[in-house]
Motif scaffolding. Structure first.
Motif, PDB file in Angstrom:
ATOM      1  N   LEU A 115     -21.910 -11.996 -20.024  1.00 35.00           N
ATOM      2  CA  LEU A 115     -21.808 -13.034 -18.994  1.00 35.00           C
ATOM      3  C   LEU A 115     -23.103 -13.826 -18.882  1.00 35.00           C
ATOM      4  O   LEU A 115     -23.090 -15.056 -18.747  1.00 35.00           O
ATOM      5  N   LEU A 116     -24.234 -13.124 -18.936  1.00 39.71           N
ATOM      6  CA  LEU A 116     -25.537 -13.777 -18.771  1.00 39.71           C
ATOM      7  C   LEU A 116     -26.081 -14.334 -20.087  1.00 39.71           C
ATOM      8  O   LEU A 116     -27.090 -15.051 -20.083  1.00 39.71           O
ATOM      9  N   GLU A 117     -25.457 -13.918 -21.207  1.00 37.94           N
ATOM     10  CA  GLU A 117     -25.853 -14.364 -22.548  1.00 37.94           C
ATOM     11  C   GLU A 117     -27.305 -14.031 -22.852  1.00 37.94           C
ATOM     12  O   GLU A 117     -28.043 -14.834 -23.426  1.00 37.94           O
ATOM     13  N   ARG A 118     -27.706 -12.851 -22.450  1.00 38.30           N
ATOM     14  CA  ARG A 118     -29.036 -12.343 -22.803  1.00 38.30           C
ATOM     15  C   ARG A 118     -29.020 -10.827 -22.682  1.00 38.30           C
ATOM     16  O   ARG A 118     -28.192 -10.267 -21.940  1.00 38.30           O
ATOM     17  N   PRO A 119     -29.925 -10.130 -23.375  1.00 35.45           N
ATOM     18  CA  PRO A 119     -29.960  -8.658 -23.298  1.00 35.45           C
ATOM     19  C   PRO A 119     -30.242  -8.200 -21.863  1.00 35.45           C
ATOM     20  O   PRO A 119     -30.986  -8.846 -21.119  1.00 35.45           O
ATOM     21  N   LEU A 120     -29.641  -7.076 -21.498  1.00 35.56           N
ATOM     22  CA  LEU A 120     -29.844  -6.512 -20.156  1.00 35.56           C
ATOM     23  C   LEU A 120     -30.053  -5.009 -20.301  1.00 35.56           C
ATOM     24  O   LEU A 120     -29.124  -4.270 -20.629  1.00 35.56           O
ATOM     25  N   HIS A 121     -31.285  -4.585 -20.092  1.00 41.03           N
ATOM     26  CA  HIS A 121     -31.576  -3.157 -20.180  1.00 41.03           C
ATOM     27  C   HIS A 121     -31.091  -2.444 -18.914  1.00 41.03           C
ATOM     28  O   HIS A 121     -30.877  -3.072 -17.866  1.00 41.03           O
ATOM     29  N   GLU A 122     -30.985  -1.135 -19.028  1.00 42.05           N
ATOM     30  CA  GLU A 122     -30.437  -0.365 -17.902  1.00 42.05           C
ATOM     31  C   GLU A 122     -31.267  -0.543 -16.638  1.00 42.05           C
ATOM     32  O   GLU A 122     -30.726  -0.624 -15.536  1.00 42.05           O
ATOM     33  N   GLN A 123     -32.600  -0.610 -16.786  1.00 40.76           N
ATOM     34  CA  GLN A 123     -33.440  -0.739 -15.595  1.00 40.76           C
ATOM     35  C   GLN A 123     -33.315  -2.101 -14.920  1.00 40.76           C
ATOM     36  O   GLN A 123     -33.852  -2.310 -13.837  1.00 40.76           O
ATOM     37  N   HIS A 124     -32.594  -3.038 -15.583  1.00 46.34           N
ATOM     38  CA  HIS A 124     -32.361  -4.353 -14.985  1.00 46.34           C
ATOM     39  C   HIS A 124     -30.969  -4.471 -14.383  1.00 46.34           C
ATOM     40  O   HIS A 124     -30.637  -5.524 -13.832  1.00 46.34           O
TER      41      HIS A 124
END
Length: 715
Positions: free
Chosen positions: A152-161
């Motif tokens: 949805l955001l079209e960028r990587p998302l790490h767990e802490q984010h």
């Protein structure tokens, strides 16, 4: 899919107050955020609603006053700061969504200056365990949510984010509670409550978030993650690794017990829901489908005053007919499942007619018919394992409540409310996770044990008081006996008889009670009586009397002083005793010289009966009239046996708490330990024989019901 939304829900705007406006987020992300916020708010409210009770129980069990004060201060601080913590938590939650992907949400959990401290280490360890448990149960759903957020955001998302990650949720809670003035122990308690009432609901908002995003076209091809049923989301973490509800009939012994009963149950087949069972060509529904129908009906079980109007057969029959119409195929219940329905129905029929249980309890237990039926369908070990949690819960409730008195205590005492809560929790939350019974059993045992300790303390006080009174009565009887031996059938001076009966009897009582019948004090008090009587009996040698009088007067003065006889009465008695001694020396019936008023004599013809300050309010003590069987039953009664007294408008339930053999008394107390009845063996036997009293069977309820059903089927 990538439409931006600037509309902010009104409730969310109120919660956020006057904070800076959030950046634009995709509409679906706003929906995910607001759905999760609603769940989190409800979880926090449940946490704080239960925190008071938890901290109060810990204060009650604390060993010293400082620990008690710690928990009481924590309760006060929580009440004052509850709203600010809830607002702070939601503020941080909304802020995390506003800056999704830009903020390390695990930072609040790390405090570099304190990482080596013991308190910080314990807190970090507790959070780590909580996060691990959430990930073990909901890891797949969380992983799918992370993938959808990245898409949805079209960028990587790490767990802490990820603002919905369990570690992030713990961070919001810890950060919002920093201004709480409580110690580490209380903080760890709050963390456990946070896990119980907030994190255990994680599967709900993870599932709803994935569902919303898939419906909006965000990675709809991902397979749906396994999800617990909403009714079973409160998992008992103490249960074993296997879910008993996942293995139908896993207990071989239970299967064998049920198989042995099926032959006996065969004649009843076709009588339950006859309109659907009578159609031989109908297709049987699976046990899993039957459980789903029962779960549906379970939520419509009426309140206690209407429970008699709810019959399982017609209700289930109506549902099956609807299923048949909808599917176009006639449906019926499997033979084995019908046998189980009939068996559990017979058990509840016994319970509803068992007058050993209070009527209010029978009505409450009747509401558990469907939950217990579902347990029996899921796990036939219910019939073979005495320690099965559902079976034990039923037995513990019946055992704790056998002494309920609706007339005197009403139906809203703490025990009744606790049982109502257990019943309602099962009706609301139980689907197929038998672990819920284990959780409720542990909670109920903790409650009932606390109640039992309080009641046992009062029972012990009652028992001690009755034993003390019995000992006093025994002493009184012994004093009466020795006085009657010495006085009855004799002509004696009235002043001496009155002093011995009214005053010296108290000296004898004290000596017997304090030091016993074999003591020197008891023998000395009796010797004084004998010496006194001998000293006033004419004729008497003056020389012999002069030798006896000093020791006699000394013993009399000491004895009268020990029972606090007033000085004027003591002086008057000794003046009259002096005249009696002179008369004894003169060998006449009148004092020499006619000095002073004449001292009259009395004939002691009847037995002396000492006055009793407080007579017990007890039942009639007439003889049993030859009721030998009832008398043997009384002799076999054990301490703790419950009886029901039927000689009043409202039956009275009471328990045998003391058997005083020395005075032949049986003392009964109510559920709180207060004495309410007393009989001797003969009068209780007569009351039993006439039906005014009956002995209650306080054996295990499930075992009694099962035995009665089996015996009835074999007839």
């Amino acid at each position: 899919m990538h439409k931006e939304g600037k509309v902010v829900p009104l409730a969310a705007a109120i919660d956020r107050g006057g904070r800076a406006p959030l950046p634009c987020l995709p509409v679906v992300l706003l929906q995910v955020r607001d759905k999760a916020a609603l769940q989190l708010r409800q979880g926090l409210q449940a946490l704080f609603d239960n925190a008071d009770d938890t901290l109060f129980e810990m204060a009650d069990k604390a060993f010293d006053r400082s620990d008690q004060n710690l928990y009481f201060e924590a309760m006060r601080d929580l009440r004052l700061k509850r709203k600010s913590i809830e607002r702070g938590f939601l503020d941080r939650f909304y802020d995390a969504f506003a800056r999704i992907g830009q903020l390390d949400l695990l930072a609040p959990l790390v405090e570099p200056g304190n990482m080596h401290g013991k308190a910080q280490g314990e807190r970090a360890s507790a959070v780590e365990g909580m996060v691990a448990r959430v990930l073990s149960q909901n890891g797949i759903a969380l992983q799918q949510l992370g993938l959808r957020l990245q898409a949805l955001l079209e960028r990587p998302l790490h767990e802490q984010h990820n603002p919905l990650a369990p570690a992030a949720l713990c961070g919001y809670f810890l950060d919002a509670g920093r201004n709480l003035g409580v110690g580490l122990r209380v903080k760890l308690v709050l963390l456990r409550l946070f896990e119980r009432y907030v994190l255990r609901e994680a599967d709900v908002f993870y599932g709803e978030a994935n569902q919303l995003m898939a419906a909006a076209g965000v990675l709809p091809e991902l397979p749906q993650a396994p999800r617990r049923r909403a009714e079973d989301r409160r998992i008992n973490t103490r249960r074993g690794p296997a879910n008993l509800g996942q293995v139908v009939g896993a207990d071989a012994a239970g299967q064998a017990v049920f198989a042995s009963l099926q032959t006996l149950l065969a004649p009843a087949r076709g009588q339950f829901a006859p309109r659907v069972q009578a159609v031989a060509a109908a297709q049987p529904i699976s046990t899993a489908d039957l459980l789903r129908l029962l779960s549906h009906l379970q939520h419509y079980v009426p309140a206690t005053e209407e429970v008699d109007d709810f019959e399982l057969g017609p209700q289930l029959e109506q549902l099956l007919m609807r299923v048949s119409v909808r599917s176009g195929v006639r449906r019926r219940i499997e033979v084995a499942d019908e046998d189980m329905i009939n068996l559990v129905g017979l058990l509840f029929a016994f319970i509803q007619n068992d007058d050993n249980l209070p009527a209010s309890l029978r009505v409450l237990i009747a509401r558990l018919h469907i939950p217990l039926l579902k347990v029996a369908l899921l796990d036939k070990g219910l019939f073979s394992r005495a320690n099965h949690p559902a079976r034990r819960l039923l037995n513990e409730i019946a055992s704790a409540a056998i002494g309920w008195q609706s007339a005197s205590e009403g139906l809203r005492d703490s025990l009744h409310l606790r049982v109502e809560r257990v019943v309602q929790r099962l009706l609301n939350d139980f689907a197929e996770d038998i672990g819920l019974f284990a959780e409720l059993l542990d909670d109920f045992l903790a409650f009932s044990q606390d109640e039992r300790r309080r009641h046992e303390l009062l029972e012990q006080r009652t028992r001690d008081a009755e034993e003390g009174r019995a000992r006093a009565q025994q002493a009184r009887q012994q004093v009466q006996h020795v006085l009657n031996q010495r006085l009855r059938g004799r002509m004696l001076p009235q002043v001496v008889v009155e002093m011995l009966v009214q005053v010296w009897s108290q000296v004898l009582l004290l000596a017997w009670l304090k030091q016993g019948e074999a003591s020197q004090a008891w023998r000395d008090a009796l010797l004084t009586v004998d010496t006194l009587l001998a000293s006033i009996t004419p004729p008497h040698e003056p020389q012999a009397l002069l030798q006896q009088v000093p020791g006699l007067l000394k013993a009399l003065r000491e004895g009268l002083a020990s029972v606090a006889l007033d000085s004027a009465a003591t002086r008057e008695f000794f003046l009259q005793l002096e005249q009696l001694h002179l008369r004894a020396c003169a060998g006449t019936e009148q004092q020499p010289g006619g000095e002073g008023p004449p001292l009259s004599d009395v004939w002691v013809a009847a037995d002396i009966v000492l006055t009793i300050a407080e007579e017990p309010a007890c039942a009639p003590v007439q003889g049993a009239g030859g009721q030998a069987a009832a008398l043997r039953q009384v002799q076999r009664l054990r301490i703790g046996t419950w009886v029901e007294v039927l000689d009043e408008d409202q039956p009275l339930r009471c328990k045998l708490v003391a058997r005083i053999d020395s005075s032949d008394r049986l003392v009964f107390a109510n559920r709180t330990g207060m004495k309410v009845r007393e009989w001797n063996a003969a009068s209780l036997a007569q009351a039993l024989h006439r039906g005014e009293v009956r002995v209650l069977d306080d054996g295990l309820l499930f075992e009694r019901a099962l035995q009665a059903v089996v015996e009835g089927l074999r007839l």
